[in-house]
Design an enzyme around this catalytic site. Sequence first.
Site, short mmCIF file in Angstrom:
data_model
loop_
_atom_site.label_atom_id
_atom_site.label_comp_id
_atom_site.label_asym_id
_atom_site.label_seq_id
_atom_site.Cartn_x
_atom_site.Cartn_y
_atom_site.Cartn_z
CB SER A 80 -0.95 -0.03 1.08
OG SER A 80 -2.01 0.93 1.09
CG ASP A 132 -5.68 0.83 -0.59
OD1 ASP A 132 -4.88 1.59 -0.51
OD2 ASP A 132 -5.92 0.06 0.27
#
Length: 440
Positions: A95, A234
Amino acid sequence: MFGTDGIRGVFGQQITCSLAFEVGRALGIKCIKHKGKGIIVGRDTRPSGVALSMAIISGILSQGVNVTDAGVATTPAVGFMARQGYNFGVVLTASHNPSEYNGIKIFNKMGMKLSAKEESDIENVHKNINRYAYSKEVGKLKNIKTKPYFEFLASVLEKKKLDLSVCFDCANGAAGGVVKNVFKDRFKELFLINVGVNGININKGCGATSVGALRQFVVSKKLDFGFAFDGDADRVVMINNRGDTIDGDGILCILTEYFLSLGGFSGPVVGTVLTNLGLENYLSLKGIELFRTPVGDKFISEHMFKNKLVLGGEPAGHIILSKFNPTGDGILCSILLILAAVRQGRHPEKMLLGYKQIPQYYLNIKYEPDRSVGNAERLDTAEIVKKYVKKLDKNCRLVVRKSGTEPVIRVMIEGENKEKIERILCEIEEELDSMNVPVH
């Protein structure tokens, strides 16, 4: 094995190809005797992504389960695709972390991150992996592009061209190809920055965790908006035309107004223990409740699913729009923010009228995982909160927690009295340091 967002660590240390292979086997074992198309796998642009991807795919195939390899793909793309008949979706990504980190995010067949029970089931299989035999047949591997996800995003944006000038910061990660496909010819002006992928530059001085370059670009070019994603897209952070940063709490405020304007929306909105009190106050004026979960977008998603809610998110920019996709989706969120601006006819700098953030002050204390993690895991956060909250003003909030993604104790105090809060943070730091949780 699992933290707040999958399995994560430094490649070659906590995250290895042998671990990925074993996790692949465990997922394959969980697929046996269940209908489905097998497992879809994607990765972001980190150098270790290819090796980890090959390892986890090999583990899955070794159990006779089919694999669809999506190559470089965003986390929400894989989550979206997992709902197309797959047993699981897997993304190799860390991430927002630097390139030396990597991780394994897993989605169930509903496109949601695994629940605590699902994680526990996989951990149990992994712990006993040597008790399971390899399959006599090897699964089949095929490669695909996530075209259905592109088409889905394009359908949300609609086909009209918008009289806006917009820049997207793709964090040198997985978002670049999606953004080019979805937003081409949709704006008066479209700019993309940080799309020069070389693997090691993912999230480096750019993206959702470092918006300075995007802010400067938006202001200098006199654009309407800027949107910054992280490496796997995300999460999203928004920059308005004045260069103001709008985090996840501000985004929830804007989207609440947007959903109210469409009609039929009454909340609750789901946040976490870190969600700003200012958002809670704002929602209260609208007659909407804020429900708080532990930190981690999977907890938000779980609560939303159980209670059939449509809007939730974290300050860091994980925004869940469950009507569209049950996991955080930065690109989808940016589309809805653009549609909100168009529908409400507001200038970007006026989209947060009536919302006042309460100052938040943070203390991050790092510890050596191998030497001091025991102390951190035994840390009684409730006792620390109980002890120090008595020293705070009435309208303050104190949160102490152990990070689920890196070896850090995180402390947050929310309130208006900066001098007093900083003094208390120093006291907490001294106490934690005395517990042999070393500061770096």
